[in-house]
Design a protein around this motif. Structure first.
Motif, PDB file in Angstrom:
ATOM      1  N   ARG A 231     -19.041  -4.384  50.476  1.00 23.23           N
ATOM      2  CA  ARG A 231     -17.720  -3.543  49.936  1.00 23.23           C
ATOM      3  C   ARG A 231     -18.336  -3.228  48.476  1.00 23.23           C
ATOM      4  N   ALA A 232     -18.700  -4.104  47.400  1.00 25.45           N
ATOM      5  CA  ALA A 232     -19.116  -3.608  46.284  1.00 25.45           C
ATOM      6  C   ALA A 232     -20.262  -1.756  46.623  1.00 25.45           C
ATOM      7  N   ALA A 233     -20.503  -2.584  46.916  1.00 25.13           N
ATOM      8  CA  ALA A 233     -22.334  -1.304  47.322  1.00 25.13           C
ATOM      9  C   ALA A 233     -21.466  -0.142  47.607  1.00 25.13           C
ATOM     10  N   LEU A 234     -20.485   0.091  48.890  1.00 26.73           N
ATOM     11  CA  LEU A 234     -19.883   0.807  49.024  1.00 26.73           C
ATOM     12  C   LEU A 234     -18.672   1.844  47.994  1.00 26.73           C
ATOM     13  N   GLU A 235     -17.954   1.189  47.678  1.00 27.29           N
ATOM     14  CA  GLU A 235     -17.451   1.198  46.932  1.00 27.29           C
ATOM     15  C   GLU A 235     -17.925   1.761  45.295  1.00 27.29           C
ATOM     16  N   SER A 236     -19.028   1.594  45.078  1.00 24.52           N
ATOM     17  CA  SER A 236     -19.859   2.476  44.274  1.00 24.52           C
ATOM     18  C   SER A 236     -20.265   3.270  44.379  1.00 24.52           C
ATOM     19  N   ILE A 237     -20.788   3.588  46.062  1.00 23.68           N
ATOM     20  CA  ILE A 237     -21.735   4.800  46.751  1.00 23.68           C
ATOM     21  C   ILE A 237     -20.644   5.562  46.129  1.00 23.68           C
ATOM     22  N   ALA A 238     -18.962   5.644  46.498  1.00 25.80           N
ATOM     23  CA  ALA A 238     -18.284   6.347  46.653  1.00 25.80           C
ATOM     24  C   ALA A 238     -18.080   6.709  45.397  1.00 25.80           C
ATOM     25  N   GLU A 239     -17.892   6.120  44.409  1.00 25.73           N
ATOM     26  CA  GLU A 239     -17.115   6.142  42.880  1.00 25.73           C
ATOM     27  C   GLU A 239     -18.715   7.058  42.569  1.00 25.73           C
ATOM     28  N   ASN A 240     -20.298   7.159  42.408  1.00 26.28           N
ATOM     29  CA  ASN A 240     -21.264   7.585  41.875  1.00 26.28           C
ATOM     30  C   ASN A 240     -21.209   8.718  42.438  1.00 26.28           C
ATOM     31  N   THR A 241     -21.048   9.214  44.115  1.00 28.91           N
ATOM     32  CA  THR A 241     -21.324   9.951  44.369  1.00 28.91           C
ATOM     33  C   THR A 241     -20.862  11.303  43.755  1.00 28.91           C
ATOM     34  N   SER A 242     -19.901  11.135  43.326  1.00 26.99           N
ATOM     35  CA  SER A 242     -19.164  12.295  42.231  1.00 26.99           C
ATOM     36  C   SER A 242     -19.247  11.839  40.455  1.00 26.99           C
TER      37      SER A 242
ATOM     38  N   LEU B 108     -19.610 -12.988  45.288  1.00 32.12           N
ATOM     39  CA  LEU B 108     -19.808 -12.453  46.446  1.00 32.12           C
ATOM     40  C   LEU B 108     -20.498 -13.121  47.967  1.00 32.12           C
ATOM     41  N   ASP B 109     -20.317 -12.924  49.035  1.00 29.73           N
ATOM     42  CA  ASP B 109     -20.480 -12.949  50.690  1.00 29.73           C
ATOM     43  C   ASP B 109     -21.053 -11.894  50.683  1.00 29.73           C
ATOM     44  N   ALA B 110     -22.014 -11.468  51.843  1.00 30.52           N
ATOM     45  CA  ALA B 110     -22.526 -10.703  52.347  1.00 30.52           C
ATOM     46  C   ALA B 110     -21.568  -9.887  52.602  1.00 30.52           C
ATOM     47  N   ASP B 111     -20.342  -9.605  53.582  1.00 26.48           N
ATOM     48  CA  ASP B 111     -19.482  -8.990  52.786  1.00 26.48           C
ATOM     49  C   ASP B 111     -19.003  -8.154  51.912  1.00 26.48           C
ATOM     50  N   GLY B 112     -18.447  -8.980  50.580  1.00 25.31           N
ATOM     51  CA  GLY B 112     -18.333  -8.580  50.030  1.00 25.31           C
ATOM     52  C   GLY B 112     -19.347  -7.686  48.804  1.00 25.31           C
ATOM     53  N   LEU B 113     -20.195  -7.997  49.003  1.00 31.53           N
ATOM     54  CA  LEU B 113     -21.862  -6.962  48.438  1.00 31.53           C
ATOM     55  C   LEU B 113     -21.308  -6.235  49.297  1.00 31.53           C
TER      56      LEU B 113
ATOM     57  N   PRO C 184     -10.400  -1.645  59.217  1.00 28.63           N
ATOM     58  CA  PRO C 184     -11.077  -3.641  58.660  1.00 28.63           C
ATOM     59  C   PRO C 184     -11.728  -2.702  57.328  1.00 28.63           C
ATOM     60  N   VAL C 185     -11.544  -4.778  56.487  1.00 31.09           N
ATOM     61  CA  VAL C 185     -12.818  -4.851  55.183  1.00 31.09           C
ATOM     62  C   VAL C 185     -14.619  -3.809  56.397  1.00 31.09           C
ATOM     63  N   PRO C 186     -15.051  -3.448  54.994  1.00 30.10           N
ATOM     64  CA  PRO C 186     -16.561  -2.951  55.258  1.00 30.10           C
ATOM     65  C   PRO C 186     -17.562  -3.613  56.035  1.00 30.10           C
ATOM     66  N   ARG C 187     -17.992  -3.355  56.783  1.00 30.68           N
ATOM     67  CA  ARG C 187     -19.987  -3.761  57.758  1.00 30.68           C
ATOM     68  C   ARG C 187     -20.835  -3.439  56.700  1.00 30.68           C
ATOM     69  N   ILE C 188     -21.732  -3.884  56.557  1.00 28.32           N
ATOM     70  CA  ILE C 188     -23.196  -3.055  56.809  1.00 28.32           C
ATOM     71  C   ILE C 188     -23.322  -2.028  57.089  1.00 28.32           C
ATOM     72  N   HIS C 189     -23.075  -1.794  58.572  1.00 29.86           N
ATOM     73  CA  HIS C 189     -23.190  -0.652  59.000  1.00 29.86           C
ATOM     74  C   HIS C 189     -22.176   0.851  58.214  1.00 29.86           C
ATOM     75  N   ASP C 190     -20.695   0.163  58.239  1.00 28.89           N
ATOM     76  CA  ASP C 190     -20.381   1.474  57.175  1.00 28.89           C
ATOM     77  C   ASP C 190     -21.089   1.589  56.068  1.00 28.89           C
TER      78      ASP C 190
ATOM     79  N   ALA D 125     -30.229  -9.565  48.076  1.00 33.27           N
ATOM     80  CA  ALA D 125     -28.589  -8.738  48.453  1.00 33.27           C
ATOM     81  C   ALA D 125     -27.818  -8.524  46.670  1.00 33.27           C
ATOM     82  N   ARG D 126     -28.259  -9.803  46.395  1.00 34.61           N
ATOM     83  CA  ARG D 126     -27.098 -10.396  44.897  1.00 34.61           C
ATOM     84  C   ARG D 126     -27.855  -9.354  43.696  1.00 34.61           C
ATOM     85  N   ALA D 127     -29.425 -10.088  43.995  1.00 33.59           N
ATOM     86  CA  ALA D 127     -30.202  -9.222  42.470  1.00 33.59           C
ATOM     87  C   ALA D 127     -30.303  -7.887  42.502  1.00 33.59           C
ATOM     88  N   LEU D 128     -29.988  -7.300  44.220  1.00 33.95           N
ATOM     89  CA  LEU D 128     -29.722  -5.861  43.920  1.00 33.95           C
ATOM     90  C   LEU D 128     -28.212  -4.966  43.335  1.00 33.95           C
TER      91      LEU D 128
END
Length: 332
Positions: free
Chosen positions: A157-168, A150-155, A297-303, A135-138
């Motif tokens: 969250r980072a991916a989710l924030e990127s998806i939100a911004e880059n959807t726009s 970043l740990d799993a939860d940090g990854l 809560p902070v985002p998890r994998i299912h989020d 996941a870190r490599a991706l």
């Protein structure tokens, strides 16, 4: 209707084909920009402005030139076709078909929504499998965070924030400018967004040189980010959310974000998903404390998977809206 049909065809091509693996025109533009930077770079805003104007102007000029070539081809066929073929004149039909195909090719070239969603799902798959190293490599394909910090939860969250911004940034914004300005708008916007990703940083090298790229990108995304926020809020029920929660998070929290546009995209996504984004954010150049956006809560994998589903729904709605807008504007 040619522009509208071209936008929808180009969007469908992105959904089916994704980004080309080799020879991507945006990558070629990036290479040209890096070469030009060796000539234009100075530690000044004026030099950065020249860099921006030359490259964005070239992209817009290419779009205008391609559109005129198609029009000239149709005009020639209109005048010469009957004399050569001794049959009905097909010049207008050829011109219309050419505009559809040209718009479709440009739309497919500038969109990145399908690859964004695939990468988000791949990140969720790796995190669910417990393969944090994979996941870190991706992560660098999504954002510029420091994956090793970043740990799993940090990854997630980072991916989710990127998806939100880059959807726009990767879908709604190019469709917005394609609807308004056609092929030149599509190409110019992608040039603006690419240059911001290359030089729009507040570090020692680009603090002044990248100022024009960053500010131009902010202006170009003012409208699209808000369109993206509206669609995200409206489609919150797709992932079990409430439009009112997305709207409230946007109105309350977006202004806290250092970006006038990313704050809208991320806050509306946080509200739609019922999670909290922001907080300590680690980049390779240092740590930033970002304001919190949303409640929960902070985002998890299912989020993260929910964010991908919402992103894809927003992309479809944005494509339909862009086609309708293009048809309306061209008719007028």
């Amino acid at each position: 209707m040619a522009s509208a049909a071209g936008i929808l065809l180009g969007f469908a091509m992105d959904r089916v084909l994704g980004d080309p693996r080799r020879g991507h025109p945006v990558a070629g533009f990036g290479t040209a920009a890096m070469r030009l930077e060796t000539v234009t770079y100075r530690d000044s805003r004026a030099a950065g402005l020249v860099h921006e104007v030359v490259l964005v102007g070239a992209a817009a000029g290419l779009g205008i030139g391609l559109r005129r070539m198609n029009a000239v081809r149709g005009i020639r066929r209109h005048h010469l076709g009957p004399a050569r073929a001794g049959s009905a004149n097909h010049g207008p039909t050829i011109r219309t078909l050419g505009e559809i195909l040209l718009t479709a090719a440009a739309t497919w070239t500038v969109l990145g929504g399908t690859t964004l969603a695939k990468t988000g799902r791949a990140m969720a798959d790796r995190l669910e499998a417990g393969d944090v190293d994979a996941a870190r490599a991706l992560l660098p394909s999504l954002c510029g965070r420091d994956p090793e910090a970043l740990d799993a939860d940090g990854l997630a969250r980072a991916a989710l924030e990127s998806i939100a911004e880059n959807t726009s940034d990767a879908t709604v914004a190019p469709l917005f400018w394609g609807a308004i300005a056609g092929v030149p708008g599509l190409l110019a916007y992608r040039a603006i967004n690419t240059l911001d990703a290359m030089v729009g940083y507040r570090n020692e090298r680009y603090e002044r040189f990248g100022w024009a790229a960053a500010r131009t990108d902010d202006v170009a995304n003012l409208g699209p980010a808000r369109v993206s926020g509206i669609i995200t809020a409206a489609l919150a029920p797709v992932v079990g959310g409430r439009p009112a929660d997305a709207w409230r998070a946007w109105r309350r929290d977006a202004r806290k974000h250092p970006s006038p546009n990313a704050g809208v995209a991320e806050a509306s996504m946080a509200g739609a998903l019922g999670v909290t984004l922001g907080g300590k954010t680690e980049y390779r150049h240092g740590v930033e404390m970002r304001p919190t956006l949303g409640d929960g809560p902070v985002p998890r994998i299912h989020d993260l998977r929910r964010a991908v589903r919402l992103s894809e729904a927003v992309q479809v709605a944005a494509a339909l809206a862009a086609a309708a807008t293009a048809a309306f504007l061209r008719r007028r």
